[in-house]
Enzyme design. Structure first.
Site, PDB file in Angstrom:
ATOM      1  N   CYS A 286      -4.789   6.860   7.084  1.00 21.81           N
ATOM      2  CA  CYS A 286      -5.304   5.494   6.919  1.00 21.81           C
ATOM      3  C   CYS A 286      -4.396   4.479   7.614  1.00 21.81           C
ATOM      4  O   CYS A 286      -3.269   4.788   7.980  1.00 21.81           O
ATOM      5  CB  CYS A 286      -5.389   5.130   5.440  1.00 21.81           C
ATOM      6  SG  CYS A 286      -6.619   6.060   4.527  1.00 21.81           S
TER       7      CYS A 286
ATOM      8  N   THR B 217       0.862  -1.174   0.000  1.00 28.58           N
ATOM      9  CA  THR B 217       0.000   0.000   0.000  1.00 28.58           C
ATOM     10  C   THR B 217       0.902   1.229   0.000  1.00 28.58           C
ATOM     11  O   THR B 217       1.836   1.310   0.796  1.00 28.58           O
ATOM     12  CB  THR B 217      -0.906  -0.003   1.242  1.00 28.58           C
ATOM     13  OG1 THR B 217      -1.882  -1.007   1.089  1.00 28.58           O
ATOM     14  CG2 THR B 217      -1.635   1.312   1.397  1.00 28.58           C
TER      15      THR B 217
ATOM     16  N   HIS C 186      -6.859  -1.819   3.824  1.00 26.94           N
ATOM     17  CA  HIS C 186      -6.498  -0.393   3.875  1.00 26.94           C
ATOM     18  C   HIS C 186      -7.683   0.362   4.489  1.00 26.94           C
ATOM     19  O   HIS C 186      -8.640   0.701   3.802  1.00 26.94           O
ATOM     20  CB  HIS C 186      -6.206   0.065   2.440  1.00 26.94           C
ATOM     21  CG  HIS C 186      -5.731   1.467   2.295  1.00 26.94           C
ATOM     22  ND1 HIS C 186      -4.920   1.858   1.263  1.00 26.94           N
ATOM     23  CD2 HIS C 186      -5.949   2.584   3.027  1.00 26.94           C
ATOM     24  CE1 HIS C 186      -4.658   3.153   1.367  1.00 26.94           C
ATOM     25  NE2 HIS C 186      -5.285   3.618   2.433  1.00 26.94           N
TER      26      HIS C 186
END
Lengths: 163, 208
Positions: free
Chosen positions: A29, A23, A46
């Site tokens: 996040c 990611t 995520h």
């Protein structure tokens, strides 16, 4: 080495060994990985927000901590993961901008609330969080390899670490 | 998605026009500050799925410098002035009246950050002034916050702001170009009205 799989915002990906899950550019996040330490089956989600209760509909359960964690576990069990062998690692939850006197502002504190909610959901599910790199003010790119079971966390300026 | 569908082309045109007026004023302010000509592109107003916001303006790992200012009150909105990390130093040095190259790296960065905060403040403040004039709203602003980081991690903030209530984010983007330098220099002004504030703005403009 397996071709890395990109896990976009609110995406949830599970895979059998061998796999590499990445990611890029996590801010507030959370990149959460849960893996079976024996079979090396792993999944990454995520997470964008802590709580789905304010949302009218939930097209992507990976978006919220409280819906992402149960779904990730369910998907891992489908691939044959064993609960007692599951461990979690997470990174993210930064506060990118700090405004004097505004630390408690819901918009800026979303990173912290994400960390809290994810930790709480893992606790409730009885999954041990073995390592994490969370908070602070820097964005992170993360990569998890089922080969090493390490979470590689990259930040701009301060370089790379393994957790 | 129902929230997205409420906005027609007519509404988007009105929002783009706000971006146009705001950034026009911002360009003028930057031009005065730097004593150079500043051009601007035509603003782009669009609804972007929140899941794509992080990579919408470039690779999520692009290194950028961003100045953020918010206004809250009758109308709530975030404004971001964003510039490529390597251009940020050039931009900052335009208003630093001394040679700082002899100083330590962290000192240089802190001086440049405060120069950029000031530039961002002037640019974004001018944007809000224009908005205040066309709406009659008083728009008090926060002090500017600066972040140097990956594009994706900065845009995360926007995604999570809109993510609470829906699936797409309203972004109004305009690029500014500083003229008369050897190197291409410019930045991007992004207006991100708070989710509930969009309707409020459209109503004020008489288009809702």
């Amino acid at each position: 080495m397996a071709q890395p799989i990109h896990v976009g915002m609110a995406d949830l990906v599970v895979s059998k060994h061998p796999a590499s899950l990445i990611t890029l550019g996590l801010g507030s996040c959370i990149g959460l990985v849960i893996f079976d330490q024996i079979s090396r089956t792993a999944g990454m989600v995520h997470i964008m927000l802590p709580d789905s209760r304010e949302a009218k509909n939930i097209p992507k359960p990976g978006k919220f901590a409280d819906t992402a964690v149960p779904l990730l576990l369910e998907e891992l069990y489908k691939l044959g993961a064993t609960k007692a062998q599951l461990r979690a690692k997470m990174a993210g939850g930064a506060q990118m901008f700090s405004m004097p006197g505004r630390a408690d502002n819901a918009i800026f504190a979303v990173g912290n609330r994400n960390i809290e909610a994810t930790t709480k959901m893992l606790g409730a599910a009885g999954i041990r969080l073995v390592s994490s790199d969370t908070g602070g003010s820097k964005g992170r790119s993360v990569e998890f390899s089922t080969e090493t079971l390490k979470f590689i966390v990259k930040t701009l300026g301060t370089g790379t670490k393994e957790i | 998605m129902e929230y997205n569908d409420n906005f027609t082309n007519f509404h988007m045109d009105a929002i783009r026009e706000v971006g146009n007026i705001g950034t026009g004023n911002a360009a003028t302010a930057l031009s005065r500050l730097l004593g150079r000509m500043v051009d601007m592109d035509v603003p782009v107003a669009e609804m972007v799925p929140i899941y794509e916001v992080a990579g919408h303006y470039g690779s999520p790992e692009t290194s950028v410098c961003a100045v953020l200012v918010r206004t809250e009150g009758e109308f709530a909105c975030s404004l971001i002035f964003m510039i490529d990390a390597e251009k940020a130093a050039i931009m900052a040095d335009l208003i630093i009246p001394m040679d700082i190259s002899g100083m330590g790296e962290s000192e240089q960065m802190s001086i440049r950050d405060s120069a950029l905060a000031e530039q961002g403040n002037i640019i974004l403040g001018a944007f809000l002034n224009a908005l205040s004039k066309i709406t009659g709203w008083t728009l008090p602003t926060t002090t500017p916050a600066v972040a140097r980081d990956m594009l994706g991690s900065i845009m995360d903030l926007v995604a999570s702001m809109f993510g609470v209530i829906g699936e797409s984010a309203m972004l109004v983007k305009t690029s500014l170009h500083v003229k008369g330098l050897d190197e291409e220099l410019g930045g991007t002004v992004i207006m991100i009205p708070d989710p509930g504030s969009l309707e409020c703005l459209l109503a004020k403009l008489g288009v809702l």
